[in-house]
Design an enzyme around this catalytic site. Structure first.
Site, mmCIF file in Angstrom:
data_model
loop_
_atom_site.group_PDB
_atom_site.id
_atom_site.type_symbol
_atom_site.label_atom_id
_atom_site.label_comp_id
_atom_site.label_asym_id
_atom_site.label_seq_id
_atom_site.Cartn_x
_atom_site.Cartn_y
_atom_site.Cartn_z
ATOM 1 N N ASP A 97 0.874 -1.501 -0.189
ATOM 2 C CA ASP A 97 0.103 0.069 0.113
ATOM 3 C C ASP A 97 0.936 0.885 0.057
ATOM 4 O OD1 ASP A 97 -2.520 1.811 0.129
ATOM 5 O OD2 ASP A 97 -2.907 -0.430 1.329
ATOM 6 N N ASP A 199 -3.390 4.616 -2.118
ATOM 7 C CA ASP A 199 -4.196 5.398 -1.860
ATOM 8 C C ASP A 199 -4.622 6.150 -2.051
ATOM 9 O OD1 ASP A 199 -5.291 5.066 0.956
ATOM 10 O OD2 ASP A 199 -4.519 6.652 1.555
ATOM 11 N N GLU A 252 -6.274 3.168 -5.908
ATOM 12 C CA GLU A 252 -7.413 3.886 -5.271
ATOM 13 C C GLU A 252 -7.519 5.795 -5.598
ATOM 14 O OE1 GLU A 252 -9.662 4.699 -0.822
ATOM 15 O OE2 GLU A 252 -7.453 5.249 -1.294
ATOM 16 N N HIS A 321 -11.362 -3.387 3.173
ATOM 17 C CA HIS A 321 -10.951 -3.036 4.220
ATOM 18 C C HIS A 321 -11.851 -1.482 4.734
ATOM 19 C CE1 HIS A 321 -8.187 -0.149 2.308
ATOM 20 N NE2 HIS A 321 -8.181 0.757 3.316
ATOM 21 N N ASP A 322 -12.757 -0.950 3.720
ATOM 22 C CA ASP A 322 -12.929 0.674 3.832
ATOM 23 C C ASP A 322 -14.836 -0.023 3.963
ATOM 24 O OD1 ASP A 322 -10.922 1.993 4.357
ATOM 25 O OD2 ASP A 322 -11.135 2.377 2.428
HETATM 26 O O1 TEU Z 1 -9.461 5.882 1.858
HETATM 27 C C1 TEU Z 1 -9.705 6.727 0.834
HETATM 28 C C2 TEU Z 1 -11.403 6.757 0.942
HETATM 29 O O2 TEU Z 1 -11.947 7.927 1.400
HETATM 30 C C3 TEU Z 1 -11.812 6.262 2.004
HETATM 31 O O3 TEU Z 1 -11.319 5.893 3.536
HETATM 32 C C4 TEU Z 1 -13.538 7.030 2.508
HETATM 33 O O4 TEU Z 1 -13.112 7.026 3.962
HETATM 34 C C5 TEU Z 1 -14.290 6.007 2.588
HETATM 35 O O5 TEU Z 1 -14.452 5.023 2.593
HETATM 36 C C6 TEU Z 1 -15.189 7.047 1.794
HETATM 37 O O6 TEU Z 1 -16.222 7.534 1.761
HETATM 38 C C7 TEU Z 1 -8.416 5.393 1.637
HETATM 39 C C8 TEU Z 1 -8.039 4.466 2.936
HETATM 40 O O7 TEU Z 1 -8.434 3.316 1.957
HETATM 41 C C9 TEU Z 1 -8.397 4.097 4.482
HETATM 42 O O8 TEU Z 1 -8.287 3.054 5.041
HETATM 43 C C10 TEU Z 1 -7.292 5.580 4.352
HETATM 44 O O9 TEU Z 1 -8.649 5.744 5.927
HETATM 45 C C11 TEU Z 1 -8.001 7.127 3.851
HETATM 46 O O10 TEU Z 1 -7.682 6.699 2.576
HETATM 47 C C12 TEU Z 1 -6.563 8.032 4.203
HETATM 48 O O11 TEU Z 1 -5.525 6.916 4.233
#
Ligand code: TEU
Ligand code: CA
Length: 541
Positions: A97, A199, A252, A321-322
């Site tokens: 990542d 990310d 992402e 994971h989100d």
């Molecule tokens: O995610 C970006 C992101 O936009 C999401 O975390 C968001 O909270 C949700 O899914 C959309 O509403 C990345 C990573 O995957 C996440 O785990 C991190 O928290 C984030 O970036 C910050 O690095």
């Protein structure tokens, strides 16, 4: 795109929740190594590792304080080298990542940047506040529901953070920052990693720090979403670093449209290899994910179809994971749990592009039955809950909002067996285990040839070798309320995929014939009436 990338099936590991080898309740690298045989059995050939770098864990590792060191909770650099080597032995590559929009506020660069004279000052966005420092430099709001600026007590200046206040944004107007990133990437590529999941890569370059148009969510976004500056950075990274290695990148990319995705992945522009779309994951929400609405399968199919049609190659996923668990969200948790998990698997592995499976998805793990906000650890959920309180949303409703979409649903420990703590750890885990581990776990499914995990295994094997599924075109044949039929065709060979998204039986209007190569009901012949959540892959003769 290289052929091995096209043939790959990726498995995402969230290290904190995967497997704990040293009895501290936290997953670790040796835990991952101990499960490599399982991943080899499953047949995946790439692992995407969520961050394992040194981090104070405000956002579980997405806040990095040393990109070249391993978080002690997860092990050592020797463990990491061993993981790369052991995975390689099994034909599995590791992708890391790459979190470069921001660092942790505990990163040495940020700590030093607090000094106005330091060369690191300009690594971040430090600005004076307005109205004698009482107000932030602009009106931007962040992803986690707060203002995008915080004040440093010592200087009284503000720094920008699009995510938590412990995740200050890096300043890519400063060429020194990109040089640092290049050497970090080389460090990992030299160790033999197979690439990066990048990310929030489409927000890294800020065009200006001017006020944004007022929005319900993310005021200021037009200043940094998919900017030319971002494209330039990606081209540079590809040309100067990535092209020297046998690797790939997946971006992402938040709020990405098909047009933006094409600009990022266009083979002539040489930026990213593929990006994760978000639109299909937004078909059960209104404006922002916290306002959930009923899942409408037809919107979901239509969105997937649009992406399949518009892009040459996609990064396909239903979980990470989100996101909440897909079977709870798009399938059925009760009577049709198993068939719906298999139906969703069929969709994921037969679309055009690279499939990404998230840990636990392959056994049909479900959402956690949270009953209280205190049970939720995630910084995003907690911040949004506070914001909802501030704007007067009643307690019951704001908990309901969080419960529907909390990222913690995906972060409960992997369910390995029916022993204490699901076999994840011998001590109390850092986050609660889903109580359904007695019925949903790897061990019992491995013993059963018709289980979800063995269905995944079969599908992965098909996906890795079947030419139409790897290289074929995509064509939607039918999209109705609950029925999705599409074809994948390559050099005269054709597969048809049939998916029922409902708990009802539905008739199949289009006459489809051929050899059934996979059926989630174990059928060898296609019938005109589809059973609840039924799925077929049919090869035309
Ligand atoms: O995610 C970006 C992101 O936009 C999401 O975390 C968001 O909270 C949700 O899914 C959309 O509403 C990345 C990573 O995957 C996440 O785990 C991190 O928290 C984030 O970036 C910050 O690095
Ligand atoms: Ca551990």
């Amino acid at each position: 795109m290289k052929d091995w990338i096209k043939k790959s099936v990726v498995y995402q590991i969230y290290p904190r929740s995967f497997c704990d080898s040293n009895h501290d309740g936290i997953g670790d690298i040796q835990g991952i190594i101990s499960k490599l045989d399982y991943l080899e059995y499953l047949g995946v050939n790439v692992i995407w590792l969520s961050p394992i770098y040194q981090s104070p864990n405000d956002d579980n590792g997405y806040d990095i304080c040393d990109y070249l060191a391993i978080n002690q909770e997860y092990g050592t650099m020797r463990d990491m080298d061993e993981l790369i080597a052991q995975a390689k032995k099994r034909g599995i590559k590791i992708i890391m990542d790459l979190v470069i929009n921001h660092t942790s506020d505990e990163h040495e660069w940020f700590i030093k940047s607090k000094d106005c004279q330091s060369k690191y000052r300009n690594y971040y966005f430090w600005r004076k506040g307005l109205h004698n420092g009482k107000k932030p430099p602009n009106n931007w709001t962040g992803f986690f529901g707060s203002a995008a600026w915080d004040k440093d007590a010592s200087s009284g200046d503000y720094y920008l953070h699009l995510f938590s206040k412990k995740q200050p944004d890096l300043n890519y107007n400063n060429p020194a920052v990109l040089e640092e990133i290049k050497s970090i990437m080389r460090f990992w590529l030299d160790k033999g990693v197979g690439g990066f999941r990048c990310d929030v890569i489409n927000v890294i370059y800020k065009n200006s720090l001017g006020n944004g148009k007022k929005r319900l969510f993310l005021t200021g976004i037009e200043n940094y979403l998919s900017t030319d500056g971002c494209h330039n950075i990606l081209r540079q990274l590809r040309k100067e670093v990535l092209s020297e290695y046998d690797c790939f990148t997946v971006g992402e990319t938040v709020f990405v449209t098909t047009k933006m995705a094409n600009d990022l992945c266009d083979s002539k522009r040489e930026e990213l290899d593929m990006v994760f779309p978000f639109e299909h994951m937004e078909t059960d929400q209104i404006i922002v994910k916290w306002f959930s609405c009923k899942f409408k399968a037809k919107n979901f199919m239509k969105t997937i179809t649009e992406w399949q049609n518009e892009l040459e190659w996609n990064a396909n996923y239903l979980e990470n994971h989100d996101q909440p668990r897909s079977v709870s969200r798009f399938g059925h948790e009760g009577e049709f749990w198993e068939t719906s998990a298999k139906m969703l698997a069929t969709l994921l592995l037969t679309l055009k592009g690279t499939p990404y499976i998230y840990q636990g998805q392959e056994i049909g793990m479900t959402n956690y039955p949270f009953s209280n906000i205190k049970e939720i650890k995630d910084v995003e959920s907690q911040n949004i809950y506070k914001l909802a309180k501030k704007i007067g949303i009643p307690k019951k409703l704001r908990f309901k909002m969080i419960k529907r979409k909390s990222r913690d649903h995906a972060r409960t420990p992997m369910q390995w067996d029916h022993s204490f703590n699901a076999g994840f750890s011998s001590v109390e885990p850092w986050i609660m285990v889903n109580p359904n581990y007695h019925s949903i776990n790897v061990e019992s499914q491995l013993q059963n040839d018709t289980s979800v995990v063995n269905y995944y295994k079969r599908l992965i094997a098909i996906r890795k070798t079947d030419a139409p599924l790897i290289y074929g075109s995509f064509k939607a044949i039918e999209i109705s309320k609950n029925l999705f039929v599409f074809e994948r065709e390559y050099e005269g060979k054709k597969n048809t995929v049939i998916l029922n998204f409902s708990r009802n039986s539905i008739p199949l209007k289009n006459k489809i014939s051929g050899e059934v190569i996979l059926s989630n009901y174990g059928k060898s012949k296609i019938e005109n009436m589809l059973q609840p959540f039924e799925a077929f892959i049919v090869r035309s003769l």
